[in-house]
Design a protein around this motif. Structure first.
Motif, PDB file in Angstrom:
ATOM      1  N   ILE A  33      13.771  10.579  -0.887  1.00  0.00           N
ATOM      2  CA  ILE A  33      13.743   9.960  -2.213  1.00  0.00           C
ATOM      3  C   ILE A  33      15.158   9.813  -2.760  1.00  0.00           C
ATOM      4  O   ILE A  33      15.534   8.764  -3.304  1.00  0.00           O
ATOM      5  N   LYS A  34      15.962  10.848  -2.611  1.00  0.00           N
ATOM      6  CA  LYS A  34      17.349  10.795  -3.084  1.00  0.00           C
ATOM      7  C   LYS A  34      18.147   9.738  -2.342  1.00  0.00           C
ATOM      8  O   LYS A  34      19.136   9.211  -2.865  1.00  0.00           O
ATOM      9  N   ARG A  35      17.710   9.411  -1.134  1.00  0.00           N
ATOM     10  CA  ARG A  35      18.407   8.407  -0.329  1.00  0.00           C
ATOM     11  C   ARG A  35      17.840   7.006  -0.524  1.00  0.00           C
ATOM     12  O   ARG A  35      18.225   6.079   0.164  1.00  0.00           O
ATOM     13  N   GLY A  36      16.898   6.863  -1.442  1.00  0.00           N
ATOM     14  CA  GLY A  36      16.439   5.538  -1.816  1.00  0.00           C
ATOM     15  C   GLY A  36      15.097   5.113  -1.285  1.00  0.00           C
ATOM     16  O   GLY A  36      14.633   4.008  -1.578  1.00  0.00           O
ATOM     17  N   VAL A  37      14.434   5.965  -0.496  1.00  0.00           N
ATOM     18  CA  VAL A  37      13.113   5.623   0.015  1.00  0.00           C
ATOM     19  C   VAL A  37      12.059   5.936  -1.057  1.00  0.00           C
ATOM     20  O   VAL A  37      12.081   6.998  -1.671  1.00  0.00           O
ATOM     21  N   ASN A  38      11.146   5.008  -1.261  1.00  0.00           N
ATOM     22  CA  ASN A  38      10.059   5.215  -2.215  1.00  0.00           C
ATOM     23  C   ASN A  38       8.923   5.945  -1.508  1.00  0.00           C
ATOM     24  O   ASN A  38       8.049   5.329  -0.903  1.00  0.00           O
ATOM     25  N   VAL A  39       8.953   7.271  -1.542  1.00  0.00           N
ATOM     26  CA  VAL A  39       7.919   8.064  -0.879  1.00  0.00           C
ATOM     27  C   VAL A  39       6.642   7.990  -1.709  1.00  0.00           C
ATOM     28  O   VAL A  39       6.572   8.509  -2.818  1.00  0.00           O
ATOM     29  N   ILE A  40       5.642   7.323  -1.168  1.00  0.00           N
ATOM     30  CA  ILE A  40       4.409   7.092  -1.913  1.00  0.00           C
ATOM     31  C   ILE A  40       3.381   8.194  -1.697  1.00  0.00           C
ATOM     32  O   ILE A  40       2.404   8.290  -2.441  1.00  0.00           O
ATOM     33  N   LYS A  41       3.604   9.034  -0.664  1.00  0.00           N
ATOM     34  CA  LYS A  41       2.639  10.088  -0.382  1.00  0.00           C
ATOM     35  C   LYS A  41       3.303  11.219   0.391  1.00  0.00           C
ATOM     36  O   LYS A  41       3.967  10.984   1.389  1.00  0.00           O
ATOM     37  N   PHE A  42       3.125  12.437  -0.112  1.00  0.00           N
ATOM     38  CA  PHE A  42       3.471  13.624   0.663  1.00  0.00           C
ATOM     39  C   PHE A  42       2.205  14.055   1.384  1.00  0.00           C
ATOM     40  O   PHE A  42       1.289  14.619   0.772  1.00  0.00           O
ATOM     41  N   GLY A  43       2.134  13.783   2.662  1.00  0.00           N
ATOM     42  CA  GLY A  43       0.937  14.111   3.420  1.00  0.00           C
ATOM     43  C   GLY A  43       0.948  13.405   4.749  1.00  0.00           C
ATOM     44  O   GLY A  43       1.943  12.789   5.156  1.00  0.00           O
ATOM     45  N   LEU A  44      -0.162  13.479   5.453  1.00  0.00           N
ATOM     46  CA  LEU A  44      -0.303  12.876   6.768  1.00  0.00           C
ATOM     47  C   LEU A  44      -0.859  11.467   6.646  1.00  0.00           C
ATOM     48  O   LEU A  44      -1.717  11.198   5.793  1.00  0.00           O
ATOM     49  N   ILE A  45      -0.401  10.567   7.506  1.00  0.00           N
ATOM     50  CA  ILE A  45      -0.894   9.194   7.511  1.00  0.00           C
ATOM     51  C   ILE A  45      -2.406   9.166   7.725  1.00  0.00           C
ATOM     52  O   ILE A  45      -3.103   8.298   7.198  1.00  0.00           O
ATOM     53  N   GLU A  46      -2.931  10.149   8.467  1.00  0.00           N
ATOM     54  CA  GLU A  46      -4.364  10.203   8.713  1.00  0.00           C
ATOM     55  C   GLU A  46      -5.164  10.344   7.413  1.00  0.00           C
ATOM     56  O   GLU A  46      -6.331   9.946   7.358  1.00  0.00           O
ATOM     57  N   ASP A  47      -4.538  10.894   6.382  1.00  0.00           N
ATOM     58  CA  ASP A  47      -5.236  11.150   5.114  1.00  0.00           C
ATOM     59  C   ASP A  47      -4.939  10.112   4.028  1.00  0.00           C
ATOM     60  O   ASP A  47      -5.368  10.270   2.884  1.00  0.00           O
ATOM     61  N   VAL A  48      -4.204   9.063   4.395  1.00  0.00           N
ATOM     62  CA  VAL A  48      -3.778   8.056   3.415  1.00  0.00           C
ATOM     63  C   VAL A  48      -4.577   6.771   3.612  1.00  0.00           C
ATOM     64  O   VAL A  48      -4.755   6.294   4.732  1.00  0.00           O
TER      65      VAL A  48
ATOM     66  N   LEU B 223      -3.353   8.793  18.545  1.00  0.00           N
ATOM     67  CA  LEU B 223      -2.626   7.642  18.014  1.00  0.00           C
ATOM     68  C   LEU B 223      -3.535   6.470  17.648  1.00  0.00           C
ATOM     69  O   LEU B 223      -3.177   5.668  16.784  1.00  0.00           O
ATOM     70  N   THR B 224      -4.678   6.359  18.276  1.00  0.00           N
ATOM     71  CA  THR B 224      -5.511   5.167  18.087  1.00  0.00           C
ATOM     72  C   THR B 224      -5.908   4.930  16.628  1.00  0.00           C
ATOM     73  O   THR B 224      -5.677   3.832  16.095  1.00  0.00           O
ATOM     74  N   PRO B 225      -6.498   5.900  15.909  1.00  0.00           N
ATOM     75  CA  PRO B 225      -6.881   5.618  14.523  1.00  0.00           C
ATOM     76  C   PRO B 225      -5.680   5.376  13.614  1.00  0.00           C
ATOM     77  O   PRO B 225      -5.769   4.589  12.666  1.00  0.00           O
ATOM     78  N   VAL B 226      -4.564   6.009  13.917  1.00  0.00           N
ATOM     79  CA  VAL B 226      -3.358   5.827  13.103  1.00  0.00           C
ATOM     80  C   VAL B 226      -2.813   4.414  13.274  1.00  0.00           C
ATOM     81  O   VAL B 226      -2.517   3.721  12.292  1.00  0.00           O
ATOM     82  N   TYR B 227      -2.664   3.980  14.517  1.00  0.00           N
ATOM     83  CA  TYR B 227      -2.135   2.633  14.761  1.00  0.00           C
ATOM     84  C   TYR B 227      -3.108   1.559  14.267  1.00  0.00           C
ATOM     85  O   TYR B 227      -2.688   0.492  13.804  1.00  0.00           O
ATOM     86  N   ASP B 228      -4.410   1.832  14.360  1.00  0.00           N
ATOM     87  CA  ASP B 228      -5.396   0.863  13.878  1.00  0.00           C
ATOM     88  C   ASP B 228      -5.326   0.726  12.367  1.00  0.00           C
ATOM     89  O   ASP B 228      -5.420  -0.383  11.821  1.00  0.00           O
ATOM     90  N   LYS B 229      -5.145   1.834  11.674  1.00  0.00           N
ATOM     91  CA  LYS B 229      -4.978   1.802  10.227  1.00  0.00           C
ATOM     92  C   LYS B 229      -3.765   0.957   9.849  1.00  0.00           C
ATOM     93  O   LYS B 229      -3.804   0.155   8.904  1.00  0.00           O
TER      94      LYS B 229
END
Length: 234
Positions: free
Chosen positions: A78-93, A115-121
């Motif tokens: 965040i301090k480096r300019g990235v807009n972190v929209i979620k602290f958590g796992l991609i599987e839960d987003v 990897l399959t469900p993550v890449y499909d999401k």
């Protein structure tokens, strides 16, 4: 709390420090990162597992959103300019459909079992013509072998490795928590999800012992590099 989150919380400083001490290796990886992202002006990007935002701090990150399981790492991002929209796992987003021009995993696939469900999401969240970009240390590379051996032995300090290890190997705690997939296995997952247009780039072609001697140029392909990028277009 996930194992990945436990492993990376408390290691943000070590992660950045390792790249700074291995400056030429970092420059090589950064060249690959910039090459595969290309011109991102006016595009919306999502970094899955954005870490500390170290790579993003070297580009315009104003249109980059991030998801990061480690709050330690994400706060630095965040301090480096990235807009972190979620602290958590991609599987839960839940990601909106047709939202992003580029979604990328800069090393983060190596900390995901399935990897399959993550890449499909991510495929569903890409706009038509959007790109899913996977940058990773391949399991089959010299670096992959080194990390797997360190994980198996629970040390890099072994008589069999004497004279063969780089001066500053990747922190063992982080290497040991990795899953490490082959490039071919990731390509197969993507093809099964319907991706058909691919391109590949790589760097860190030298053996790990010599990788930090000087920056390397990016070359096409994926069968020689210690850091490889797969670009799959929707």
């Amino acid at each position: 709390m996930s194992e990945t989150k436990q492993k990376f919380d408390g290691y943000a400083a070590k992660y950045d420090e390792w790249f700074m001490k291995n400056e030429n290796l970092f420059i090589s990886e950064l060249k690959l990162f910039k090459k595969v992202l290309g011109d991102i002006s006016g595009k919306k990007l999502l970094s899955v597992g954005c870490g500390s935002g170290l790579f993003e701090s070297n580009i315009d990150s104003s249109n980059i959103e991030g998801i990061e399981p480690s709050e330690d790492m994400g706060q630095i991002a965040i301090k480096r300019g990235v807009n972190v929209i979620k602290f958590g796992l991609i599987e839960d987003v839940d990601l909106p459909d047709n939202e992003y021009d580029i979604i990328y995993f800069n090393g983060s696939s190596s900390y995901m079992e399935n990897l399959t469900p993550v890449y499909d999401k991510c495929r569903k969240a890409l706009k038509e013509g959007g790109k899913l970009i996977l940058l990773d240390v391949p399991k089959e590379s010299a670096f992959g072998f080194m990390y797997l051996l360190g994980k198996s032995l629970n040390t890099y300090d072994h008589e069999y490795l004497e004279g063969a290890m780089p001066e500053l190997p990747y922190p063992l705690a982080l290497a040991s928590s990795g899953v490490w997939h082959t490039t071919e296995s990731k390509i197969e997952v993507l093809k099964n999800l319907g991706f058909s247009k691919f391109s590949y780039y790589q760097t860190l072609v030298k053996n790990p012992l010599y990788t930090n001697e000087e920056p390397e140029e990016v070359i096409e392909g994926y069968k020689s590099g210690g850091y490889v990028a797969i670009i799959a277009e929707k």
